[in-house]
Design an enzyme around this catalytic site. Structure first.
Site, PDB file in Angstrom:
ATOM      1  N   GLU A 332       0.859  -1.378  -0.229  1.00 33.30           N
ATOM      2  CA  GLU A 332      -0.120   0.056  -0.073  1.00 33.30           C
ATOM      3  C   GLU A 332       0.933   1.388   0.045  1.00 33.30           C
ATOM      4  OE1 GLU A 332      -2.583  -3.194   2.145  1.00 33.30           O
ATOM      5  OE2 GLU A 332      -0.488  -2.788   1.875  1.00 33.30           O
ATOM      6  N   LYS A 440      -0.229 -10.984  24.014  1.00 37.26           N
ATOM      7  CA  LYS A 440      -0.807 -10.161  25.116  1.00 37.26           C
ATOM      8  C   LYS A 440      -0.985 -11.358  26.272  1.00 37.26           C
ATOM      9  CE  LYS A 440      -3.172  -6.338  26.239  1.00 37.26           C
ATOM     10  NZ  LYS A 440      -4.325  -5.958  25.806  1.00 37.26           N
TER      11      LYS A 440
END
Length: 542
Positions: A332, A440
């Site tokens: 991108e 996490k």
């Protein structure tokens, strides 16, 4: 009051015109699929590109229509880069490492009118062709002597050299709108269907200017550039365009990307600069180490596509005297986002500090901007400690995906990269994880990249991948997957002990699993999603 300066559009063809006019004697060398070495000059390249532009018109290709390529890095692919975009059509580079279903989807979605392909990919073309309504014309990128006698295509199959030879080199590159589309590249599609990124002539030229700068890829007419990074993925990081802009010699490796083949080409052609992903350089370094070889001309290598381990930087710089330039980007972003180029006060830092700095992805060149934000979208400080979602904006950043019904991805004018990063006070950015790969544990984030970089420092590790594995107490814990060097007697506890004193104790992986290999995606990146599918319950079943 308006300025009184000339207005000339920024067009891809202007790079070719410049190269022919000012660097016509410069050489382009290609190792061909046919097995030999091909050599010609920029002026020959420009002439054949004009012939191909006429051939595209003869095939009925209209401005704005897509022309697919399924090819390695070579001179014929280079000719298509400029013949297609320069004549007003859109160059659509297809990634042969994608699954056949994804390729069929991409060709259909882009509505390619014709597909050019290297002979290597004939079986792939034979598999894809029945699955698509268009194109009805395929062109084998070879000469008449090497055309396949038997093939399974019901569509028309043409010979590249026949159509080049059959047309005149008298062609005037049209004066296009610089904002019109020049090329199209799809993301690798690790989750969901690949997405198309449509580059403009303007964005491509601005990207070329920026990427060639001294603090970027630092290219000049004195360079011999070997793009290992494929032309079928984000324009080989802009190197084909950059080479024309600065007049550098180009060396194309074709399909042979093993360490031995690359080293021979680098030495024979006296390559000064190359660019590629870490997995390719692992093979090159292993080969040179095995033969107790050296590099006589290489000055620097651009490493991107995945974080560059400090161990690899050390090998190139300390052992072989080749500067490593760490870079980061995305499809991108055309793709260059940041380059790790030292500022003046950093050049004289102690070696250990310079290596630590080189582990970062670097700073943006003019034309790019970035920031990191928390979960609420608030900007975080550039203190080298805070980590957050990385957002970017700039002259060559996509604002929406080609042919997509989804809402544009921008957040208040910024593109969300999907990376988690930190930025230091000097503006150097470091990727700590992909947002989908971050670990996490007990409510705190752990960087899988930092763990991998430490593992790579161990002399018996070839490949290191850290993933989040589900844990009954801590939600997730890091699990380290290792490919050992051949003949290694390394055991898990020995490697885990290696981490002591090198990172926070609670970041240390709970276990090491040795594997024979790791799955790689279409651009050479490790497919962590597959590894999570395979090993994600490791701690639950232990």
């Amino acid at each position: 009051m308006q300025g009184l300066m000339m207005q000339q559009p920024l067009l891809v063809a202007s790079l070719l015109t410049h190269a022919e006019r000012h660097h016509g004697e410069q050489e382009i060398v290609s190792r061909r699929v046919e097995g030999d070495i091909h050599r010609y000059r920029y002026r020959d390249f420009a002439q054949r590109a004009r012939r191909m532009a006429n051939a595209l018109a003869g095939l009925g290709i209209e401005p704005g229509e897509r022309v697919g390529t399924l090819a390695w890095n070579g001179y014929r692919h280079m000719e298509l880069y400029f013949a297609v975009s320069g004549s007003g059509s859109v160059l659509h580079t297809l990634n042969p490492r994608l699954h056949v279903d994804q390729l069929a989807y991409i060709i259909e979605h882009a509505e390619d009118r014709v597909v050019f392909f290297d002979l290597t990919f004939l079986p792939l073309i034979e598999s894809v062709a029945p699955r698509v309504r268009s194109p009805k014309v395929f062109v084998a990128m070879t000469d008449r002597a090497h055309m396949p006698r038997d093939h399974g295509l019901s569509a028309t199959l043409l010979c590249y050299e026949d159509i080049v030879d059959g047309h005149s080199d008298a062609f005037d590159w049209p004066l296009l709108d610089e904002n019109s589309a020049s090329s199209l590249c799809y993301t690798s599609g690790t989750t969901g269907n690949p997405k198309g990124v449509l580059y403009s002539h303007r964005s491509t030229l601005l990207h070329t200017y920026a990427a060639a700068l001294p603090d970027s890829l630092n290219c000049s007419a004195r360079d011999v550039i070997l793009p290992v990074v494929p032309m079928f993925h984000v324009n080989a990081w802009g190197l084909p365009y950059i080479a024309c802009m600065v007049g550098a010699k180009l060396v194309f490796p074709g399909p042979a990307l093993d360490g031995k083949s690359l080293h021979e080409l680098i030495e024979n052609e006296q390559v000064t600069l190359s660019a590629g992903v870490p997995t390719v350089w692992q093979g090159l370094l292993a080969h040179v180490d095995a033969i107790t070889g050296s590099f006589s001309s290489m000055k620097r290598t651009i490493i991107g596509g995945a974080p560059c381990p400090t161990a690899m930087t050390t090998a190139f710089q300390a052992r072989y005297g080749i500067d490593v330039v760490h870079a980061w980007g995305m499809t991108e972003l055309s793709p260059v986002g940041t380059i790790c180029s030292f500022k003046a006060h950093q050049v004289s830092l102690p070696v250990v500090e310079r290596y630590a700095l080189q582990a970062k992805q670097g700073r943006p060149v003019f034309g790019m901007d970035m920031k990191i934000v928390d979960l609420e979208g608030e900007a975080l400080p550039w203190d080298g400690a805070a980590t957050g979602d990385l957002l970017v904006r700039g002259h060559w950043v996509t604002r929406e995906y080609f042919g997509s019904d989804d809402a544009p991805p921008l957040r208040d004018g910024w593109f969300p990269t999907g990376d988690v990063a930190r930025i230091d006070p000097d503006g150097f950015m470091q990727i700590t994880d992909r947002s989908k790969d971050v670990i996490k544990s007990g409510g705190e984030w752990i960087s899988s990249t930092d763990i991998e970089n430490i593992a790579y420092l161990h002399p018996e590790v070839t490949t290191a991948v850290c993933i989040a594995a589900r844990h009954p107490k801590w939600d997730e814990r890091p699990l380290l997957l290792i490919v050992k060097k051949p003949g290694s007697a390394l055991v898990p506890n020995e490697l885990l002990t290696f981490f002591d004193g090198r990172l926070a104790k609670w970041w240390k992986p709970d276990a090491v699993v040795f594997v024979d290999s790791v799955p790689l995606g279409a651009t050479g990146k490790v497919l962590k999603n597959r590894l999570r599918d395979q090993f994600g319950d490791y701690y639950l079943s232990a």
